[in-house]
Design a protein around this motif. Structure first.
Motif, PDB file in Angstrom:
ATOM      1  N   LEU A   1     -20.518 -38.056  17.304  1.00 59.88           N
ATOM      2  CA  LEU A   1     -19.787 -38.495  18.494  1.00 59.88           C
ATOM      3  C   LEU A   1     -19.715 -37.338  19.484  1.00 59.88           C
ATOM      4  CD1 LEU A   1     -18.059 -40.586  20.019  1.00 59.88           C
ATOM      5  CD2 LEU A   1     -16.051 -39.673  18.799  1.00 59.88           C
TER       6      LEU A   1
ATOM      7  N   SER B   1     -18.633 -36.176  23.538  1.00 65.49           N
ATOM      8  CA  SER B   1     -17.962 -36.466  24.799  1.00 65.49           C
ATOM      9  C   SER B   1     -18.888 -36.084  25.943  1.00 65.49           C
ATOM     10  CB  SER B   1     -16.657 -35.675  24.899  1.00 65.49           C
ATOM     11  OG  SER B   1     -16.043 -35.898  26.144  1.00 65.49           O
TER      12      SER B   1
ATOM     13  N   LEU C   1     -11.170 -37.744  22.140  1.00 65.12           N
ATOM     14  CA  LEU C   1     -12.463 -37.769  21.462  1.00 65.12           C
ATOM     15  C   LEU C   1     -12.268 -37.891  19.953  1.00 65.12           C
ATOM     16  CD1 LEU C   1     -15.587 -37.411  21.691  1.00 65.12           C
ATOM     17  CD2 LEU C   1     -15.199 -34.969  21.333  1.00 65.12           C
TER      18      LEU C   1
ATOM     19  N   GLU D   1     -11.121 -41.334  19.020  1.00 64.80           N
ATOM     20  CA  GLU D   1     -12.231 -42.290  19.012  1.00 64.80           C
ATOM     21  C   GLU D   1     -13.095 -42.106  17.765  1.00 64.80           C
ATOM     22  OE1 GLU D   1     -12.379 -44.862  20.978  1.00 64.80           O
ATOM     23  OE2 GLU D   1     -10.545 -44.089  21.904  1.00 64.80           O
TER      24      GLU D   1
ATOM     25  N   PHE E   1     -23.183 -41.459  19.268  1.00 59.14           N
ATOM     26  CA  PHE E   1     -22.281 -42.211  20.122  1.00 59.14           C
ATOM     27  C   PHE E   1     -21.860 -41.314  21.282  1.00 59.14           C
ATOM     28  CE2 PHE E   1     -21.434 -44.733  16.232  1.00 59.14           C
ATOM     29  CZ  PHE E   1     -21.602 -46.012  16.757  1.00 59.14           C
TER      30      PHE E   1
ATOM     31  N   TRP F   1     -19.097 -40.874  24.381  1.00 59.17           N
ATOM     32  CA  TRP F   1     -17.811 -41.331  24.886  1.00 59.17           C
ATOM     33  C   TRP F   1     -17.509 -40.632  26.200  1.00 59.17           C
ATOM     34  CZ3 TRP F   1     -13.025 -38.801  25.638  1.00 59.17           C
ATOM     35  CH2 TRP F   1     -11.956 -39.657  25.956  1.00 59.17           C
ATOM     36  N   THR F   2     -17.226 -41.406  27.243  1.00 57.00           N
ATOM     37  CA  THR F   2     -16.879 -40.835  28.540  1.00 57.00           C
ATOM     38  C   THR F   2     -15.423 -41.079  28.903  1.00 57.00           C
ATOM     39  OG1 THR F   2     -17.473 -42.821  29.783  1.00 57.00           O
ATOM     40  CG2 THR F   2     -19.238 -41.219  29.355  1.00 57.00           C
ATOM     41  N   GLY F   3     -14.783 -42.057  28.246  1.00 61.68           N
ATOM     42  CA  GLY F   3     -13.396 -42.369  28.545  1.00 61.68           C
ATOM     43  C   GLY F   3     -13.209 -43.201  29.794  1.00 61.68           C
TER      44      GLY F   3
ATOM     45  N   PRO G   1     -23.401 -45.899  24.026  1.00 69.55           N
ATOM     46  CA  PRO G   1     -22.062 -45.602  24.530  1.00 69.55           C
ATOM     47  C   PRO G   1     -21.008 -46.181  23.601  1.00 69.55           C
ATOM     48  CG  PRO G   1     -23.017 -47.416  25.758  1.00 69.55           C
ATOM     49  CD  PRO G   1     -24.094 -46.921  24.821  1.00 69.55           C
ATOM     50  N   HIS G   2     -19.850 -45.532  23.555  1.00 68.31           N
ATOM     51  CA  HIS G   2     -18.744 -46.031  22.715  1.00 68.31           C
ATOM     52  C   HIS G   2     -17.491 -46.170  23.575  1.00 68.31           C
ATOM     53  CE1 HIS G   2     -15.566 -46.389  19.795  1.00 68.31           C
ATOM     54  NE2 HIS G   2     -15.026 -45.271  20.231  1.00 68.31           N
ATOM     55  N   GLY G   3     -16.891 -47.370  23.538  1.00 67.33           N
ATOM     56  CA  GLY G   3     -15.579 -47.594  24.121  1.00 67.33           C
ATOM     57  C   GLY G   3     -15.483 -47.399  25.607  1.00 67.33           C
ATOM     58  N   ASN G   4     -16.572 -47.566  26.338  1.00 68.77           N
ATOM     59  CA  ASN G   4     -16.551 -47.331  27.771  1.00 68.77           C
ATOM     60  C   ASN G   4     -16.368 -48.645  28.517  1.00 68.77           C
ATOM     61  OD1 ASN G   4     -17.331 -44.439  27.624  1.00 68.77           O
ATOM     62  ND2 ASN G   4     -19.162 -45.293  26.708  1.00 68.77           N
TER      63      ASN G   4
END
Length: 243
Positions: free
Chosen positions: A167, A169, A178, A181, A213, A215-217, A240-243
């Motif tokens: 993962l 960021s 991060l 997540e 993965f 993650w950008t938030g 991407p994860h959770g964007n």
């Protein structure tokens, strides 16, 4: 009648065995039978009940309120997560790291990671940002305890069957989110490693053969979406994860 061990039920339902034990011991939500050796044995009705408990919790109901709902009682849910937020804030104000670690671990055992992150941890971190007088110290204390707990959880998840992933960021400085997540992903049978420092320029070729993965938030920009598509066309396993 088919019977299942707690490990089999945990894998089938996507629930940590520690959480299942907490649901049984503390909240009386489950009543599994015992084998001659004293091991828990679950049947198909137990699995159906676990799935129902999950649906309530995933919909935003704290686990402490679920038993009343299962028994058909009418309860007020609006302030349930707020109570847990206030409890966490209260522990923070004592400025006792050991007590804070215990509180986080207890909440982590009793609630699915998704629900706890979204309904308690993120709101508390947001509340701390509004309190200018003590927010910085309390926020730092909370973040340290959260990362410590998540690192413990990730270590445990790596001992189980699952898929390995990294993962990263991408342009977001919130290191604690991060790690949160990473915890979220670990509950989905991913064995997660975390690249602790955020990257402005990502070079997936530095991690050959790894599933990544990102993650950008926040919502991906068009440029980021195009870049991810380009990397995927080059054969990199990157999502991407959770964007």
């Amino acid at each position: 009648m088919a019977v299942y061990s707690i490990g089999e039920v945990a894998e089938r339902c996507g629930i940590n065995p520690v959480t299942l034990r907490a649901w049984q011991r503390r909240y009386g939500l489950l009543k599994p039978q015992r084998s001659e050796g004293g091991h828990r044995q679950f049947d198909d009705e137990d699995i159906q009940r676990i799935e129902e408990i999950k649906r309530w919790v995933d919909s935003g109901v704290p686990v402490g309120k679920v038993k009343a709902l299962l028994e058909g009682e009418n309860i007020h849910l609006d302030d349930s997560w707020a109570v847990l937020q206030d409890e966490l804030m209260g522990v923070l104000r004592t400025v006792r790291p050991a007590k804070l670690r215990v509180k986080i671990a207890t909440m982590g055992k009793e609630n699915p990671a998704d629900a706890l992150i979204d309904n308690v941890i993120i709101p508390v971190r947001q509340r701390l940002r509004l309190d200018q007088s003590t927010a910085r110290a309390m926020s730092s204390l909370l973040d340290g305890a959260l990362i410590d707990y998540v690192a413990f959880c990730l270590t445990g998840s790596r001992k189980k069957a699952g898929k390995d992933a990294l993962l990263i960021s991408w342009g977001n400085e919130d290191r604690t989110r991060l790690w949160l997540e990473a915890w979220r992903l670990s509950q989905q049978n991913w064995r997660i490693d975390v690249l602790a420092e955020p990257l402005e320029t990502l070079r997936p070729e530095l991690f050959p053969g790894q599933y990544i993965f990102l993650w950008t938030g926040k919502k991906l920009t068009r440029g980021q979406q195009e870049q991810i598509g380009h990397w995927q066309e080059q054969g990199f396993s990157i999502m991407p994860h959770g964007n």
